[in-house]
Design an enzyme around this catalytic site. Structure first.
Site: not given
Length: 759
Positions: A100, A292, A168, A142-143
């Protein structure tokens, strides 16, 4: 081992090698200031650093002036929801966070630290993030698993005075909304009338729905489903985030919910949407299957059930990939540059509209090269732009900055026109130095003829000329080939409307052209028959005749073939007593500035007279870029220390130059390092007439000039503008086969201006 497993193992090994070699990881830290002397050290650290500290103590906002904070983002994760891998822990998430950070740097020039935190408790994690505020200009969460991510972001936004953005959620939402915006245009559906079914009630799904509502989707027209079915008001197991979308409905299953739906939004898991469900949807449905790596339904299956479906996935091997990289680098760029205190809805919506608008424009040349063979014109298979579109940065960052200023969350006001120019220069290194040339070209309308008009780069250049200049492109090419390539590349320009087309196989001017050429060449062994053949097959000769007859003002050739082959025909047709090829001048753009080189192509072993002529012509052309020429005559001899051929030539040229009252700096003969190092030059030759670094290097032969040019391009990552053919009154330019579309556009701008006024 099966062939498929071998391929998977090969790909796995390649990915691991990418991360391990030549040094582990994807990031490193580099100093931005010199650190070579004691003086540098005293300024970088004690005692000089104290001055910066005291200024920031007085005014905390000055941290953006004296430190990297204003361009530094933290990517922070606890590893509880990493990609499709789940809760793999903070340390195992580090490759993703480094990735990232690399994307921030690559796409927006933003520096980034990845921070992986062993803290599963969302309130404690939020407290840790808030304590980092003095270090960073913004935070990218993130995540982090749902619903923890909602709490972490809310606490951080409440307590911190810098942008906090959970990518996200919002990154996915912005890109999906941009795709939906354009899909509604293609499908001719009204945003306030569509029915939406959302399968997946996590962070991304909820954020997407909120973004769609910001765009105008009506709350009552949304049905959300989680792992237990439709989210309805009779359920007592809903989180506050899900409860916001609960409807008073008797529908309970996905099949029931899909009846009459216009848009399916899937952020759930593989294979959860069937053909039968798609068949229940409205005509020309919009299907965003974003799970995904395997979507809720594969595009082939969805299209089998609904041939008119508009489909997006999260995969790169299908059209319309909803990829967060279209958003987060650029929204952060705009937010940082105006010192935004948050990223609000107005900024997000501006980002949506900017992304969507780019897909509706003509695809950039750089995207065409990066995605060769794909359909890249606005429509069902091109709803959102590609990540490597260089226009994303200036378009989105400017839109976000404007929205931040207008909505009152910016702490710095920007001149948006100047800001856009600065971002353009960040994307296209030639942008800033070419600005004076483009401004001059905008004041004169000229007809520029391209000898290789069938070349895709030339076609894209013609499109760019129509959009960015006032010049008229003229292309030499077979109509059927040009039409086919325009269609294949998705370009909107049309022959006879936007540009003129010369058909080498059948043109009404053929007799005029070959007779004109024959008259010029009949005493050089050219017969009428050979003149006809040349004017049917040699597009460089055709372009030169067009310029000589006044059908065009300047010609550009050389996108394939050898330079001197093209030079022969240019010289035969266009050279005369006043005009003759003097030399070629290349502008090489380097990280530390611009450097001009001559002569790279024309005179293999020039005489002193030719070198002197080259110096004078180079000074004239360098001024076109708004640069004061400082010219060094470079050779193997240095201020007379060798009686070599190159030294004698340069000394002779210097004597000739001294006979004129020239209003620019020049000096020689010298080595290249002396030209670029004023301290060294001053030790070797005190009180010379050249001050500072030379910005024009004129060599005594093309071998030296060409080698310098190639080394600077290949080793120092130099970007070439040119070569510029000097001495032809701007009537002809010969490029090289490696030229890009941006390079051709720059050459066209150079061809579109008058040189004589620069002295």
């Amino acid at each position: 081992m099966t062939e498929q497993k071998e391929a998977q193992e090969t790909a796995r090994k390649a990915a691991l090698d990418y991360h391990e070699f030549p040094k582990p990881g994807k990031l490193e830290i580099r100093a931005t200031k010199p650190m070579t002397t004691g003086r540098d050290l005293s300024r970088a650290y004690s005692p000089g650093v104290a001055e910066a500290c005291l200024e920031i103590e007085k005014n905390p906002a000055d941290a953006a002036r004296y430190t990297s904070k204003g361009n530094l983002v933290a990517v922070i994760s606890n590893g509880t929801a990493v990609l499709g891998l789940g809760n793999i822990g903070a340390q195992a998430s580090k490759p993703v966070m480094e990735g990232k950070a690399v994307l921030f740097k690559k796409f927006a020039g933003i520096d980034c630290f990845d921070i992986e935190v062993n803290e599963p408790d969302p309130e404690k994690l939020a407290d840790l993030v808030c304590r980092l505020e003095p270090t960073f200009g913004a935070v990218n969460l993130e995540d982090i698993k749902a619903p923890d991510c909602f709490l972490v972001e809310r606490i951080c936004k409440e307590r911190m005075n810098i942008p906090v953005f959970h990518d996200d959620q919002h990154g996915t939402a912005i890109v999906a909304a941009a795709a939906a915006y354009n899909a509604l245009i293609v499908a001719d559906k009204q945003v306030d009338r569509i029915k939406v079914v959302a399968l997946g009630a996590g962070a991304a799904g909820i954020a997407c729905l909120k973004m769609l509502m910001t765009m105008g989707v009506r709350h009552e027209n949304i049905l959300m489903l989680d792992s237990k079915g439709v989210v309805h008001k009779q359920r007592n197991d809903l989180t506050p985030e899900k409860a916001e979308f609960a409807q008073d409905t008797d529908k309970r299953t996905t099949m029931e919910a899909m009846a009459g739906a216009d848009l399916f939004l899937g952020v759930s898991g593989p294979g959860l949407l069937t053909r039968e469900m798609v068949a229940q949807m409205a005509e020309d449905p919009i299907i965003f299957a974003l799970a995904n790596p395997t979507p809720e339904i594969m595009p082939e299956e969805a299209r089998a059930a609904a041939p008119g479906a508009l489909i997006a996935t999260g995969r790169s091997d299908y059209p319309n990939q909803v990829n967060n990289v279209l958003c987060f680098p650029f929204i952060f760029r705009g937010a940082l540059d105006v010192g935004a205190t948050e990223i609000n809805d107005e900024m997000k919506l501006a980002c949506v509209e900017a992304i969507a608008s780019l897909a509706r424009e003509t695809t950039s040349a750089e995207v065409g090269v990066a995605y060769r063979g794909e359909e890249l014109s606005f429509g069902p298979n091109y709803l959102i732009p590609k990540p490597f579109d260089p226009r994303l940065l200036p378009t989105i960052a400017v839109a976000v900055a404007r929205a931040a200023m207008e909505s009152g969350v910016a702490t710095r006001e920007l001149d948006l026109f100047e800001y856009e120019d600065r971002l353009q220069a960040q994307v296209f290194r030639s942008s800033m130095i070419m600005r004076p040339v483009f401004e001059a070209a905008s004041r004169t309308r000229r007809r520029i003829i391209f000898a290789e008009g069938e070349d895709e780069r030339v076609l894209r250049t013609a499109q760019a000329m129509i959009e960015e200049t006032v010049d008229t492109p003229v292309l030499i090419g077979r109509p059927e080939v040009v039409e086919h390539r325009l269609k294949r590349t998705g370009l909107k320009i049309k022959p006879g409307v936007d540009f003129d087309l010369v058909n080498p196989e059948q043109d009404e001017r053929f007799r005029d052209y070959w007779t004109h050429y024959h008259v010029k060449m009949r005493r050089r062994g050219v017969t009428p028959e050979s003149a006809k053949t040349i004017l049917r097959t040699n597009t460089t000769a055709i372009a030169a005749i067009a310029v000589d007859r006044g059908d065009a003002d300047s010609m550009i050739c050389g996108t394939f073939g050898e330079y001197r082959w093209h030079l022969r025909y240019v010289t035969e047709v266009l050279a005369n007593k006043e005009l003759h090829p003097i030399a070629s001048l290349s502008l090489i753009l380097l990280d530390k500035g611009a450097l001009f080189l001559a002569d790279t192509h024309i005179h293999i072993e020039p005489t002193s007279e030719q070198v002197a002529e080259t110096v004078i012509a180079a000074a004239r052309h360098v001024r076109r870029f708004g640069v004061d020429p400082k010219i060094a005559l470079c050779s193997g001899s240095q201020f007379g220390n060798l009686d070599s051929h190159s030294g004698r030539v340069m000394r002779g040229a210097l004597e000739l130059l001294d006979l004129n009252e020239l209003e620019f700096e020049y000096e020689g003969e010298m080595h290249t390092d002396a030209a670029l190092d004023p301290d060294l030059r001053d030790r070797l030759f005190p009180d010379g007439r050249l001050t500072g670094k030379a910005n024009v290097l004129v060599y005594s032969n093309t071998d030296a000039a060409g080698a310098t040019r190639n080394v600077l391009k290949s080793v120092a990552d130099g970007l070439e503008v040119g070569p510029i053919l000097m001495g032809m009154g701007n009537r002809a330019h010969i490029v090289t086969p490696s030229i890009t579309v941006r390079g051709l556009l720059n050459t066209a701008a150079l061809a579109g201006t008058d040189v004589s006024s620069y002295g």
